[in-house]
Design an enzyme around this catalytic site. Structure first.
Site, PDB file in Angstrom:
ATOM      1  N   GLY A   1      -6.757  10.323 104.828  1.00 39.99           N
ATOM      2  CA  GLY A   1      -7.410  10.352 103.924  1.00 39.99           C
ATOM      3  C   GLY A   1      -7.714   9.220 103.268  1.00 39.99           C
ATOM      4  O   GLY A   1      -7.313   8.022 102.681  1.00 39.99           O
ATOM      5  N   LEU A   2      -9.710   8.301 103.557  1.00 43.29           N
ATOM      6  CA  LEU A   2      -9.585   7.345 103.528  1.00 43.29           C
ATOM      7  C   LEU A   2     -11.184   7.173 103.124  1.00 43.29           C
ATOM      8  O   LEU A   2     -11.108   6.790 101.619  1.00 43.29           O
ATOM      9  CB  LEU A   2     -10.018   6.733 104.940  1.00 43.29           C
ATOM     10  CG  LEU A   2     -10.823   5.353 104.667  1.00 43.29           C
ATOM     11  CD1 LEU A   2      -9.768   4.218 103.883  1.00 43.29           C
ATOM     12  CD2 LEU A   2     -10.987   4.815 105.711  1.00 43.29           C
TER      13      LEU A   2
ATOM     14  N   ILE B   1     -33.293  20.103 130.757  1.00 40.37           N
ATOM     15  CA  ILE B   1     -32.763  21.238 130.972  1.00 40.37           C
ATOM     16  C   ILE B   1     -32.851  22.063 131.322  1.00 40.37           C
ATOM     17  O   ILE B   1     -33.574  22.640 132.190  1.00 40.37           O
ATOM     18  CB  ILE B   1     -32.227  19.481 132.327  1.00 40.37           C
ATOM     19  CG1 ILE B   1     -32.365  18.848 132.340  1.00 40.37           C
ATOM     20  CG2 ILE B   1     -31.949  20.309 133.622  1.00 40.37           C
ATOM     21  CD1 ILE B   1     -31.095  17.821 133.087  1.00 40.37           C
TER      22      ILE B   1
ATOM     23  N   PRO C   1     -15.210  10.303  97.559  1.00 37.87           N
ATOM     24  CA  PRO C   1     -17.172  11.122  97.989  1.00 37.87           C
ATOM     25  C   PRO C   1     -18.228   9.366  97.194  1.00 37.87           C
ATOM     26  O   PRO C   1     -19.079   9.431  97.981  1.00 37.87           O
ATOM     27  CB  PRO C   1     -17.551  11.538  96.167  1.00 37.87           C
ATOM     28  CG  PRO C   1     -15.902  11.768  95.356  1.00 37.87           C
ATOM     29  CD  PRO C   1     -14.424  10.951  96.798  1.00 37.87           C
TER      30      PRO C   1
ATOM     31  N   GLU D   1     -15.573   8.331 111.504  1.00 38.78           N
ATOM     32  CA  GLU D   1     -14.618   7.351 112.358  1.00 38.78           C
ATOM     33  C   GLU D   1     -15.791   6.173 112.157  1.00 38.78           C
ATOM     34  O   GLU D   1     -15.532   5.110 112.447  1.00 38.78           O
ATOM     35  CB  GLU D   1     -13.943   7.382 113.670  1.00 38.78           C
ATOM     36  CG  GLU D   1     -12.668   8.126 112.842  1.00 38.78           C
ATOM     37  CD  GLU D   1     -12.154   8.480 114.693  1.00 38.78           C
ATOM     38  OE1 GLU D   1     -11.835   7.145 115.071  1.00 38.78           O
ATOM     39  OE2 GLU D   1     -12.071   9.134 114.865  1.00 38.78           O
TER      40      GLU D   1
ATOM     41  N   ARG E   1     -32.018  27.017 139.191  1.00 36.73           N
ATOM     42  CA  ARG E   1     -32.968  27.577 138.894  1.00 36.73           C
ATOM     43  C   ARG E   1     -34.380  26.710 139.839  1.00 36.73           C
ATOM     44  O   ARG E   1     -34.182  26.352 139.953  1.00 36.73           O
ATOM     45  CB  ARG E   1     -33.096  26.631 137.352  1.00 36.73           C
ATOM     46  CG  ARG E   1     -34.332  26.850 137.164  1.00 36.73           C
ATOM     47  CD  ARG E   1     -34.417  28.250 136.191  1.00 36.73           C
ATOM     48  NE  ARG E   1     -35.962  28.621 135.399  1.00 36.73           N
ATOM     49  CZ  ARG E   1     -35.889  29.525 134.999  1.00 36.73           C
ATOM     50  NH1 ARG E   1     -35.370  30.296 134.566  1.00 36.73           N
ATOM     51  NH2 ARG E   1     -37.324  30.594 133.645  1.00 36.73           N
TER      52      ARG E   1
END
Lengths: 374, 320, 257
Positions: free
Chosen positions: A110-111, A324, A114, A350, A255
């Protein structure tokens, strides 16, 4: 073993996990028994003892199969348990690490608050010393594993006058402490299987013994933890990018358009070559940095590079793979669009890529004698 | 003609030629014996080239006459082929593939090299080496193997071999051995209720029967399921099959579902778009049935059948 | 009871491609894989190991054999014997039996030898029956393959697949049992075990053929490899036409082939 487990157990369930947002508890328990939740930690605490290299391998393979599960474990090992492992007292380690390593308890870190994201020094969660315990008041936001965590490592301000450096302390908070409540899981763009929520602290009493590291030096602990966590995040993004390349290689062979397989078209070949080159560069960077960590060498600059290059490479590779595959790429039936949604957050959490750039530049200039002011 | 006479005629020392002749062991079950008789024809061919005799080892005396007509010079009737052959000095021993365990045990007792499951048999006239091929990696290629030990053995895959020419005018010797049957050290107890761990994903299935929109509705699906049971195959389908509710997501074959690599993939009524065809790239053999002759599935199918799957299945199922 | 599991290691099929047209095998990487049925045999042995028996694994060849054995140790085997000899990497069945016989002596005897019933990379499926004949031990065979082993005292009860169902057969130790592929699900080795085995140089015992007392003659090949033969190139779209009966007949023939 790891590759087989991820392919046989995690990959088939990844689509369901993403669709419903619910993990399979039996699977998490099984992973705990196999030792996935404590791979880098010393065997005396119940970990596997594989070090940072082993942890990077774990994150790479997990992310290939199911990024949501990888994020749960990444937050659990890479930042939550890691902060305890790095700076916790022996007593604290003995108390919490064995259960964390076995997956019996889940950890969270928990860092973020708000009002404090990149500006981690601006946290406002207040911890006041009352008798023999600290009383925590405040809120944390965007905490991975929040709803399912049993143990949360939080950074709180103990002395507002000193600010973050000298005035913040890490605490180990047990989720069943009265006053602690996790909010509802967030509805996110990707990583649906990885529950993220806010954490409310209403006069949560944390015993003095649960101070992680030294009072006032919590910020240093958390920054150290984040530095190490970046390497494994780089490995995770490597896994995601590799998976995109593999899928593309299979598709271009199968394909056919304009009378031949699209593998024969230069534009596609160039995309594949670019993807493969970036992946190889990332692989070299990640595992060299993991080696630096395991061998006690300085690694802060390289760790920032891992996260920066990794997140951007994964986003680019998965995006190219989407291109692609054509319309199949956006089909929710196919796994690629899930990878695309899951990969975006890597550039943000992070430590945003902007913060990474500041960290890298800071280290570079510090080597030349310039201390930058962020 | 006696072997000693022939050897004398060839100027050979009958005693010195310790190992000689081609021995063929035939299984005891009637059906198996018929298929394996093709081996006698092959042995006859090589024996004529090498100048040696063909011996047949059988269990039932009733088959002796047929064995001689098919090419054997001497027929040995014994209930213990293992012990009997160990007492002889065979140079070449050929067995059909389903006598694998007997062959392995005999090879160990004789100290012979053994090539298993070879589709062809070659004997080098000069070096008298036995050559065969053993398929590896599920048929990706075959290793060409040669046995040069004094005694040489091979188990031969005789499926698809033509029936040998039976010459009723041939004569030969029948030798009945009174060796007793060897009692197995393994006792057959009886059936038990055992459920194997049901974890096998579709990717590991050996045979898959998959249905698509062209299979002919519910009736066609029912027939396809019967086919899957008859072939001991997994039942799967493509995306349209899942949309129609005939299969669940775990049995969908496609890039968006499962990628499969079975030995035999049976596509019934599947049109075959890239999303499906890419997922069967690893299949060893694909048989496709579809009413539309331009179906893309035929581009990746080894055997392409243009027709109504339901009708064809109705004709096929009774014969399986 | 000592239970010995034979692990036979061959090239991983994902590491090479066979070009039928060029009649060549292109090896992309040096990757090896234990025969899948041998892993099922190992799992069957480990189930017995959980009940208290000593499970030992043996593999013959170069470094890849040691890797397979370390994996077996991490999964729970009590002991691993590596017969190290690069030249024996593509050993054939006859000498393999001779080596395994000496290894059985080396480990102090065994009551049960388990191995896979099929080996995808070489003509080694015959090793099980040959070993039983060489040792004079019981061998569970017929068209059935062993699926589960539950020893009680000296008797072994083996669950074998026969036809569409399963039967139980009984024999006494010492015996050789060949486990069919996919009879069980091989267990995952716990991460801590993997790291421990990786860091322990003594986890896998290394022996050479001279240590086992094997002379050159015993290791002489009975079968020599003379090259490869390639199946014909796959031809797609061979159309089968005609009346429904004709088509059904052709289909039947295609299925039986």
């Amino acid at each position: 073993m790891l590759r087989e487990f991820c392919e046989q157990e995690l990959k088939p369930r990844a689509k369901e996990v993403d669709r419903t947002g619910r993990q399979v508890p039996a699977l998490l328990r099984w992973m705990g028994e196999l030792g996935f939740f404590g791979i880098p930690f010393d065997q005396k605490y119940g970990g596997a003892g594989a070090g940072e290299v082993g942890y990077c391998i774990l994150m790479q393979e997990l992310n290939r199969a199911c990024p949501s599960t990888a994020t749960i474990i990444g937050a659990h090992i890479g930042i939550a348990a890691m902060s305890l492992y790095l700076d916790g007292s022996e007593a604290l380690k003995q108390k919490y690490l064995p259960d964390l390593c076995a997956g019996r308890t889940i950890g969270a870190f928990g860092l973020t608050e708000p009002n404090a994201g990149s500006d981690a020094a601006g946290i406002q969660l207040r911890a006041t010393l009352e008798a023999d315990a600290y009383c925590l008041n405040g809120q944390k936001l965007w905490i991975t594993n929040g709803p399912i965590a049993d143990v949360v490592m939080v950074l709180a301000v103990t002395d507002p006058s000193l600010g973050a450096r000298g005035g913040a302390t890490c605490f180990v908070v047990e989720a069943n402490t009265p006053g602690f409540a996790a909010g509802q899981p967030e509805r996110k763009m990707g990583l649906h299987g990885s529950p993220t929520s806010l954490l409310n602290f209403d006069a949560v009493r944390v015993p003095k013994a649960n101070v992680l590291g030294e009072v006032g030096l919590g910020f240093v602990t958390f920054m150290k933890t984040l530095d190490i966590g970046r390497v494994s995040l780089g490995a995770a993004t490597l896994g995601g990018a590799e998976e995109a390349l593999e899928a593309s290689l299979r598709w271009v062979k199968a394909r056919s358009q304009f009378g031949r397989a699209i593998a024969h078209m230069q534009s596609v070949q160039f995309m594949l070559a670019d993807m493969a080159t970036e992946i190889e560069a990332l692989r070299a960077l990640v595992y060299r940095t993991a080696w630096l960590v395991d061998n006690g060498q300085p690694f802060v600059k390289e760790a920032g590079m891992c996260k920066l290059l990794g997140s951007e490479t994964a986003s680019r590779c998965i995006d190219r793979a989407l291109q692609i595959h054509g319309a199949l790429g956006i089909s929710r039936e196919f796994a690629l669009e899930r990878g695309w949604r899951d990969a975006r957050i890597a550039e943000i959490f992070e430590g945003t890529n902007e913060i990474q750039r500041i960290v890298i530049a800071g280290e570079l200039l510090h080597e030349r004698g310039v201390r930058i002011r962020p | 003609m006696d072997i000693a006479d022939l050897s004398a005629g060839l100027g050979e020392d009958a005693e010195g030629a310790a190992y000689s002749d081609i021995w063929v062991v035939l299984p005891s079950e009637a059906g198996g014996a018929l298929a394996a008789t093709a081996l006698l024809g092959e042995a006859r061919r090589w024996a004529d080239g090498l100048g040696c005799y063909v011996h047949a080892v059988i269990r039932l005396e009733a088959l002796a006459a047929q064995a001689i007509a098919l090419g054997a010079d001497r027929v040995h009737v014994t209930l213990d082929p293992l012990g009997y052959l160990t007492s002889q000095q065979p140079e070449f021993v050929l067995l059909p593939s389903n006598l694998f365990f007997l062959a392995a045990e005999l090879a160990q007792r004789l100290g012979a090299g053994l090539i298993t499951d070879t589709p062809t048999v070659e004997i080098d006239i000069d070096t008298r080496a036995l050559r065969g091929a053993h398929a590896v990696y599920n048929g990706d290629y075959a290793q060409v193997l040669e046995v040069t030990t004094p005694e040489k053995m091979a188990t031969v895959d005789v499926r698809g071999w033509p029936a040998p020419y039976a010459d009723a005018s041939r004569t030969g010797e029948v030798i009945v051995s009174d060796r007793p049957e060897v009692v197995d050290a393994v006792n057959w107890v009886g059936p038990i209720a055992y459920t194997p761990p049901a974890w096998r994903p579709l990717q590991k299935a050996h045979t898959i029967v998959a249905v698509g929109r062209g299979v002919g509705g519910e009736a066609g699906v029912a027939l396809a399921r019967k086919l899957a049971d008859a072939l001991n195959a997994e039942f799967a389908g493509d995306r349209s099959a899942r949309d129609s509710g005939w299969i669940d997501a775990a049995h969908e074959v496609g890039v968006t579902g499962q990628e499969v690599a079975p030995t035999l993939y049976f596509a019934l009524g599947i049109l075959g778009d890239t999303i499906h065809n890419a997922a069967i790239a690893g299949a060893k053999r694909v048989i496709a049935v579809h009413p539309n002759p331009d179906a893309p599935i035929f581009k990746v199918a080894d055997v392409a059948i243009v027709g109504d799957p339901a009708e064809i299945l109705k004709k096929l199922l009774p014969q399986l | 009871m000592n239970i010995l599991v034979l692990l036979r290691v061959g090239r991983d099929p994902a590491s090479f491609t066979v070009n039928r047209k060029a009649e060549r095998i292109f090896v992309h990487r040096d990757e090896w894989r234990t025969a899948p049925a041998d892993l099922n045999a190992l799992e069957a042995a480990l189930v017995l190991g959980d009940a208290g028996h000593m499970v030992m694994a043996v593999a013959i060849g170069g470094a890849e054999a040691a890797v397979a054995l370390r994996a077996a140790r991490a999964m729970g085997a009590a002991r691993a014997v590596w017969v190290q000899d690069d030249a024996l990497r593509d050993i054939d069945a006859g000498p393999m039996v001779a080596v395994v016989q000496r290894v059985i002596e080396h480990i102090g005897g065994a009551g049960l030898v388990l191995m896979g019933a099929e080996v995808p990379h070489a003509d080694l499926a015959q090793v099980a029956a040959r070993l039983a004949a060489a040792q004079g031990w019981a061998f569970v065979e017929e068209d059935a393959h062993a699926v589960q082993v539950e020893p009680a005292g000296t008797a072994l009860t083996v669950t074998v697949a026969a036809g569409q169902g399963f039967h139980s057969v009984q024999t006494n130790e010492p015996a050789v049992v060949a486990v069919v592929e996919d009879a069980n699900k091989p267990r995952y080795a716990p991460a801590a075990n993997i790291v421990r085995v990786y860091n322990d140089p003594g986890a896998v015992e290394r022996v050479s053929t001279t240590d086992l007392g094997l002379a050159e003659e015993a290791l002489a090949r009975l079968v020599t490899r003379r090259g490869e033969r390639y199946p014909p190139e796959r031809v797609f779209g061979q159309v089968v036409d005609g009346s429904t009966e004709e088509v059904a007949r052709q289909l039947l023939r295609a299925l039986r082939a």
